[in-house]
Structures are given as structure tokens and as C-alpha cells.
Design an enzyme around this catalytic site. Sequence first.
Site, PDB file in Angstrom:
ATOM      1  N   ASP A  19     -17.615  17.361  30.315  1.00 46.57           N
ATOM      2  CA  ASP A  19     -17.585  16.314  31.334  1.00 46.57           C
ATOM      3  C   ASP A  19     -17.006  16.914  32.606  1.00 46.57           C
ATOM      4  OD1 ASP A  19     -18.508  14.336  29.612  1.00 46.57           O
ATOM      5  OD2 ASP A  19     -16.500  13.869  28.887  1.00 46.57           O
ATOM      6  N   LYS A  69       0.840  -1.204   0.000  1.00 52.54           N
ATOM      7  CA  LYS A  69       0.000   0.000   0.000  1.00 52.54           C
ATOM      8  C   LYS A  69       0.875   1.253   0.000  1.00 52.54           C
ATOM      9  CE  LYS A  69      -4.133  -2.087   1.708  1.00 52.54           C
ATOM     10  NZ  LYS A  69      -3.728  -3.482   1.835  1.00 52.54           N
ATOM     11  N   ARG A 106      -5.285  19.648  27.952  1.00 49.85           N
ATOM     12  CA  ARG A 106      -4.069  19.534  28.778  1.00 49.85           C
ATOM     13  C   ARG A 106      -2.887  19.048  27.942  1.00 49.85           C
ATOM     14  NH1 ARG A 106      -1.883  15.899  33.296  1.00 49.85           N
ATOM     15  NH2 ARG A 106      -0.678  17.370  34.558  1.00 49.85           N
ATOM     16  N   ASP A 117     -13.014  18.498  29.357  1.00 51.48           N
ATOM     17  CA  ASP A 117     -12.907  17.533  30.454  1.00 51.48           C
ATOM     18  C   ASP A 117     -12.422  18.283  31.677  1.00 51.48           C
ATOM     19  OD1 ASP A 117     -13.317  14.963  28.864  1.00 51.48           O
ATOM     20  OD2 ASP A 117     -11.677  15.899  27.765  1.00 51.48           O
TER      21      ASP A 117
HETATM   22  N1  DCP Z   1     -10.063   8.025  27.905  1.00 53.07           N
HETATM   23  C1  DCP Z   1      -9.523   6.756  27.794  1.00 53.07           C
HETATM   24  N2  DCP Z   1     -10.199   5.781  27.141  1.00 53.07           N
HETATM   25  C2  DCP Z   1     -11.388   6.041  26.585  1.00 53.07           C
HETATM   26  C3  DCP Z   1     -11.955   7.316  26.681  1.00 53.07           C
HETATM   27  C4  DCP Z   1     -11.259   8.298  27.358  1.00 53.07           C
HETATM   28  O1  DCP Z   1      -8.427   6.513  28.297  1.00 53.07           O
HETATM   29  N3  DCP Z   1     -12.039   5.072  25.940  1.00 53.07           N
HETATM   30  C5  DCP Z   1      -9.299   9.076  28.596  1.00 53.07           C
HETATM   31  C6  DCP Z   1      -8.193   9.596  27.706  1.00 53.07           C
HETATM   32  C7  DCP Z   1      -8.750  10.843  27.136  1.00 53.07           C
HETATM   33  C8  DCP Z   1      -9.594  11.359  28.283  1.00 53.07           C
HETATM   34  O2  DCP Z   1     -10.117  10.188  28.905  1.00 53.07           O
HETATM   35  O3  DCP Z   1      -7.736  11.753  26.777  1.00 53.07           O
HETATM   36  C9  DCP Z   1     -10.696  12.281  27.845  1.00 53.07           C
HETATM   37  O4  DCP Z   1     -11.524  11.642  26.903  1.00 53.07           O
HETATM   38  P1  DCP Z   1     -12.078  12.398  25.630  1.00 53.07           P
HETATM   39  O5  DCP Z   1     -12.981  11.465  24.923  1.00 53.07           O
HETATM   40  O6  DCP Z   1     -12.661  13.702  26.034  1.00 53.07           O
HETATM   41  O7  DCP Z   1     -10.794  12.578  24.680  1.00 53.07           O
HETATM   42  P2  DCP Z   1      -9.762  13.767  24.515  1.00 53.07           P
HETATM   43  O8  DCP Z   1     -10.042  14.863  25.473  1.00 53.07           O
HETATM   44  O9  DCP Z   1      -8.419  13.162  24.560  1.00 53.07           O
HETATM   45  O10 DCP Z   1     -10.000  14.281  23.027  1.00 53.07           O
HETATM   46  P3  DCP Z   1     -11.150  15.265  22.507  1.00 53.07           P
HETATM   47  O11 DCP Z   1     -10.493  16.529  22.098  1.00 53.07           O
HETATM   48  O12 DCP Z   1     -11.749  14.577  21.336  1.00 53.07           O
HETATM   49  O13 DCP Z   1     -12.143  15.446  23.609  1.00 53.07           O
HETATM   50 MG    MG Z   2     -11.940  15.657  25.713  1.00 52.39          MG
HETATM   51 MN    MN Z   3     -14.475  13.958  27.507  1.00 52.29          MN
END
Ligand code: DCP
Ligand code: MG
Ligand code: MN
Length: 352
Positions: free
Chosen positions: A267, A71, A180, A190
Site C-alpha cells: 500500500d 472455559k 513500524r 504500508d
Molecule cells: N488500520 C486501521 N483499521 C483498519 C485497517 C487498518 O486502523 N480496519 C490501520 C492500522 C494498521 C494500519 O492501518 O496498523 C495498516 O493496516 P494493515 O492492514 O496493513 O495492518 P498491519 O500493518 O498492522 O498488519 P499486517 O502485518 O497484517 O499488515
Molecule cells: Mg500492514
Molecule cells: Mn496495509
Amino acid sequence: KGGTKDGAGNNPNADTIKVLQQMLDLHTQAGDNFRSKAYRMAIATLRTETKKICTVDEARALPHIGRIAEKIEEIVNTNRLRQLEYALDDPRRQTLALFMKIYGVGQIQAQKWISQGLHTLEDLKAKAELNTNQKVGLDHFDDLNTRIPRREVEALANYIKRRATIIDRSVELIVGGSYRRGAENSGDIDLIVTRQGTSSTSELVPFLNKLVGTLTQEEFLTAALASHHDSAEEVGGGSKWHGCCVLPKSAFPGPKEEYQPIWRRIDLLLVPQSEMGAALVYFTGNDIFNRSMRLLARKKGMRLNQRGLFSDVLRDRGGIKMTAGTLLEGRDEKKIFAILGVRWREPHERWC
Ligand code: DCP
Ligand code: MG
Ligand code: MN
């Protein structure tokens, strides 16, 4: 998912990685963990290469590339990947992807609707049976699929902090998640809620209730969402609040004529101070980084979750956990890295 930092910017293989990333997204969306992993590994390998990989042979010589080697050659030679284009053109897949962009809708639900002959968001509005989350997700589809600029994340957090301080001066709020990690924009906010001297989330519940009450009353919070898949690790429940919020015009961090009320996902996460380190690791992510940290802990006979790093975890032959083990560290994020024997990684270094 993952914001703007794909790490492929200055890499000689950036174009190849971009296409492979789309294949990864497709397989992830389809729930094909095996192929997802293969693409993730191949991408990780290409990212570390300092010269452009052009041929099957060059690719095969690298670790974790395997069958993706062909690929890579196709992408370099033709600037495209036929398999990807066929897949992207598939109308059923397009509908599946559209439905899965609705908050609260997973693969199974999306497939069910498609098999019922529903194809558009209008079809769903008219004919599908929706739960509360899905209704919010559908009614605010565009808003909730728009990423939140970093500046707005800060404005939203500051707004909440001001209200929080009035209720309880000693409470501390920290924005976790992609923010963060330094992301330019985030999918949601979050917000970790803690207070000095706390050792259980229940100590923070009255504060959360008051905060949510106040913010709902002033229409900053616009919807509460049910969480159906809270993990068994979270004892007691009530330690999280999921919902939507809208920044008021008065707190908009730009020219007021550019203001638009946009629904954002938020959240609120209650964390006792005694578990703050583990919670920071967990809620900073990203999810792939977390997975590798948990895996590492397991390999060393420990267990890492959002509450702490534990030792003496007894497992039966099937790998099923029999005892919870004793707490090694919960409070201090850096100590968790140290006990696991891994180099400390600043939040912005935790993209996978
Ligand atoms: N988290 C995890 N496993 C999951 C969901 C979440 O370990 N299945 C942890 C890691 C993520 C954090 O929780 O960084 C926050 O979840 P988010 O879904 O809000 O993801 P992010 O904040 O990283 O990205 P986004 O900008 O899409 O909110
Ligand atoms: Mg998030
Ligand atoms: Mn979240």
C-alpha cells in the site's frame, strides 16, 4: 493477524491465552463482534495476571472475564476446549476460512460461494465469477498468505526509495504498519509517502503516478488492486495505491540461491506533511490501538482520524456528527497523544 508479538510469551496464563485467542479469531471471522469483544477483554485481563488462573472462582474474581471463566477452567484441566475443537472441525467453517484468506474476499462473498456449492479453490477457479482483486488473490493465494520477513520489507522499501529519489529528491518514504511496530514479519508493506511543505495529497499525486509508472514498467509492481472501501474521510481520492510487488533477485537480502520471486501486497499512502502526525498514528496501528484512541478522542469531545485531531465536533442526539470541528493537531504525532492526555507510546508499544 498481528505478527509474532502476542504478548503472552512469559505469562503464566500463556497456554490459556493461546486457546482463548483461537476462540477470538473464530468469532472475529464469523463477524460476532459481541463475543469477539468478550474474548478480547478476557485475554487482556489474563495478560496482566502474574499468577496462573486455574478455577472458575479465581477467574470470576477478575474483571471482564464473565462466562469465559468456565472455559478457562476447562482449558487448564483438560489442555483443550471442546467448543473450539467442534468449531474448528466444522467443514463449512473451514471452507469459509479458506475463502476469506483470498485477498479481496469477505465474509459475505465467501458465504455466497459456499451456498452456490463451491468448496475448494479449484472450484472457484473453474466456476466462480471473480473480480480483478479476487482473481489476483486466488492466482497468488500462497504468496499473498505468506508473511513478509522484516528484512524483505526493508529491501522492498529501499528498492522503492531508490526509484523515488530519482523522481523527486525531496520526497520522504516511511514504512508504517506492523513493520513500524517492530514486527518480525508483516502481512503487507504500508509505505507512507510525504514531502516537506505539502498541505494536500493532491500535491503528491503526480509523484505517485510517476513512481507507479516506473515501478510497473520495470515489473517491480505486478498488479494494481481496486480499493472499494475507501473511507469518506479521504477527500478527493487518489491518495492511496494498493497493489502487489515482487522483489527482484538483484535486491534479495540473502544468499541468491535461496531467492524466490514472491508476490507481496503493498500500500502506498500519500500524506501531506501537515497531516503526517495523524497519518503516522493511523497507519502504525494496530487497528485495535487506533480504535481505542478514536474512542478516547470522542469521549473528550474531540475526533481523531487519519488526517488530524479535531475539536468542537458537534453531534446530534443520535451521536451523528454535524460539524467537522477545528483542527487541533495534524502534523505532530507526539502532540496528538499529549492533547488527548495519554502517555506517549512508542510504535512497538502499540500492539493493542
Ligand atoms: N488500520 C486501521 N483499521 C483498519 C485497517 C487498518 O486502523 N480496519 C490501520 C492500522 C494498521 C494500519 O492501518 O496498523 C495498516 O493496516 P494493515 O492492514 O496493513 O495492518 P498491519 O500493518 O498492522 O498488519 P499486517 O502485518 O497484517 O499488515
Ligand atoms: Mg500492514
Ligand atoms: Mn496495509
